[in-house]
Write a protein that holds these residues in place. Structure first.
Motif, mmCIF file in Angstrom:
data_model
loop_
_atom_site.group_PDB
_atom_site.id
_atom_site.type_symbol
_atom_site.label_atom_id
_atom_site.label_comp_id
_atom_site.label_asym_id
_atom_site.label_seq_id
_atom_site.Cartn_x
_atom_site.Cartn_y
_atom_site.Cartn_z
ATOM 1 N N THR A 25 0.820 -1.213 0.000
ATOM 2 C CA THR A 25 0.000 0.000 0.000
ATOM 3 C C THR A 25 0.853 1.262 0.000
ATOM 4 O O THR A 25 0.472 2.269 -0.607
ATOM 5 C CB THR A 25 -0.947 0.001 1.212
ATOM 6 O OG1 THR A 25 -0.201 -0.246 2.412
ATOM 7 C CG2 THR A 25 -2.010 -1.069 1.058
ATOM 8 N N ILE A 37 -2.772 -1.865 -4.702
ATOM 9 C CA ILE A 37 -3.863 -2.444 -3.928
ATOM 10 C C ILE A 37 -3.633 -3.935 -3.755
ATOM 11 O O ILE A 37 -3.565 -4.672 -4.743
ATOM 12 C CB ILE A 37 -5.221 -2.195 -4.614
ATOM 13 C CG1 ILE A 37 -5.525 -0.694 -4.667
ATOM 14 C CG2 ILE A 37 -6.335 -2.941 -3.887
ATOM 15 C CD1 ILE A 37 -6.806 -0.347 -5.394
ATOM 16 N N ALA A 53 -2.403 -1.907 5.851
ATOM 17 C CA ALA A 53 -2.870 -0.919 4.873
ATOM 18 C C ALA A 53 -2.916 0.480 5.484
ATOM 19 O O ALA A 53 -2.541 1.470 4.837
ATOM 20 C CB ALA A 53 -4.252 -1.314 4.359
ATOM 21 N N ALA A 69 -8.544 0.290 -0.048
ATOM 22 C CA ALA A 69 -7.220 0.053 0.528
ATOM 23 C C ALA A 69 -6.735 -1.345 0.184
ATOM 24 O O ALA A 69 -5.556 -1.544 -0.125
ATOM 25 C CB ALA A 69 -7.258 0.229 2.048
ATOM 26 N N TYR A 70 -7.636 -2.327 0.235
ATOM 27 C CA TYR A 70 -7.313 -3.706 -0.120
ATOM 28 C C TYR A 70 -8.613 -4.453 -0.371
ATOM 29 O O TYR A 70 -9.702 -3.984 0.005
ATOM 30 C CB TYR A 70 -6.510 -4.405 0.993
ATOM 31 C CG TYR A 70 -7.302 -4.625 2.271
ATOM 32 C CD1 TYR A 70 -8.169 -5.718 2.413
ATOM 33 C CD2 TYR A 70 -7.210 -3.739 3.340
ATOM 34 C CE1 TYR A 70 -8.905 -5.898 3.559
ATOM 35 C CE2 TYR A 70 -7.944 -3.924 4.494
ATOM 36 C CZ TYR A 70 -8.799 -5.009 4.596
ATOM 37 O OH TYR A 70 -9.550 -5.188 5.728
#
Length: 346
Positions: A142, A147, A165, A311-312
């Motif tokens: 990150t 991602i 993250a 963020a993920y």
């Protein structure tokens, strides 16, 4: 990096069924040039997404659940690499990094821990080892502006994903504090009390440790929701929950409205996008009477990926029911959902 197995291009091609006149994702995806320099390889890569597997069920066993979630990653990867590379999804934006191998931890516990309580304590202690391995990698990914897409394992892994993250985005200067939000499609809240790390309390730990600001769970089954957890959620203005019954039984709002509520609730920050496959219920792949179906999961991922700052993305659990006797179908479903996420982002 400890416990991380890094793929080379020949590993990827070995899982890809090459066919004349066709191009598969496995032929297009990227790998790090030097497995000994993972951080540098990620930072230098032109990929926007980094695909990581966590094939473990230690966190599920630490929650007194059935093992099997460790089967998710190989089921998924083979199907994903053999999807077609075409105008809808070419594959060049994806770096297939590798997977974490915690099998030795599992073997040590099984060989040396005796009795239910001793094994439970050992598994909960082992989850901390998983946290410590996963978090730094997610921070690297990150912080490099990419991602992470993480597949497999128990929902315990949401904690190191959130923490890593948050730290990575903060290091990159994208957020003022190392703190993000999360949206979760799940039959369970993931908000059980702090009683030792396991698959049922990742979001509680992340909130109490200050890395999770807002959290919204969708599709939670009322019959599986402990009263103390329900009270904690209703008394916390930063945590929200929409039950399965509210959506599909009482029809207080439809599924799209529920997802829109969750993304609106968390829109002030980056989110960790979570999908727990036990949301499909115990009967697995079809539209079960006690769970949401694959179509809703695909709609959820597509809507949230389009409507939120990501963020993920994390797919976990449920695989003991999905992969048991039908691993190819389960792998195809997970690959399709990841493709939906990537297409929505593109």
């Amino acid at each position: 990096m400890q416990h991380l197995h890094v793929y080379r291009k020949q590993d990827i091609l070995g899982l890809t069924r090459i066919r004349q006149f066709e191009t598969k994702l496995g032929e297009r995806v990227l790998v790090v040039a030097d497995p000994g320099d993972v951080a540098g390889g990620i930072e230098r890569s032109e990929a926007e997404y980094v695909l990581i597997g966590i094939p473990e069920d230690i966190g599920v066993r630490a929650n007194e659940g059935r093992g099997g979630s460790g089967t998710a990653w190989p089921c998924f990867l083979k199907s994903f690499l053999n999807e077609q590379s075409n105008d809808f999804l070419t594959g060049e934006s994806i770096l297939v990094l590798g997977y974490f191998d915690f099998s030795e931890l599992d073997r040590l516990i099984e060989a040396n821990a005796f009795g239910h309580e001793e094994k439970l304590d050992a598994y909960r202690h082992a989850v901390h080892t998983i946290d410590e391995a996963v978090e730094p990698l997610i921070k690297i990914v990150t912080a490099a502006g990419k991602i992470p897409i993480v597949v497999g394992g128990g929902h315990n892994n949401a904690y190191p994903l959130i923490k890593g993250a948050a730290k990575g985005l903060h290091k990159a200067g994208l957020i003022h504090l190392p703190q993000i939000n999360a949206v979760n499609l799940d039959a369970h809240s993931g908000f059980r009390p702090v009683e030792g790390r396991h698959s049922g309390n990742a979001f509680r730990y992340a909130e109490e440790d200050g890395f999770l600001e807002k959290y919204c769970a969708i599709g939670v089954h009322e019959n599986d929701l402990p009263q103390n957890v329900w009270l904690d959620i209703t008394n916390n203005p930063f945590v929200d929950l929409i039950t399965y019954e509210d959506i599909l039984v009482l029809e207080k709002r439809n599924f799209t409205q529920a997802v829109a509520h969750a993304t609106g609730f968390t829109e002030d920050n980056y989110i960790g996008l979570e999908l727990d496959l036990d949301v499909f219920g115990p009967t697995g792949m079809g539209m079960p009477p006690t769970g949401l179906g694959p179509l809703q999961a695909r709609q959820y991922v597509t809507f949230a990926a389009t409507d939120s700052r990501i963020a993920y993305f994390h797919i976990c659990e449920g695989i003991f029911s999905l992969c048991h006797g039908q691993s190819e179908a389960a792998g195809q479903l997970m690959a399709t959902i990841v493709s939906d996420f990537l297409k929505a982002r593109e």
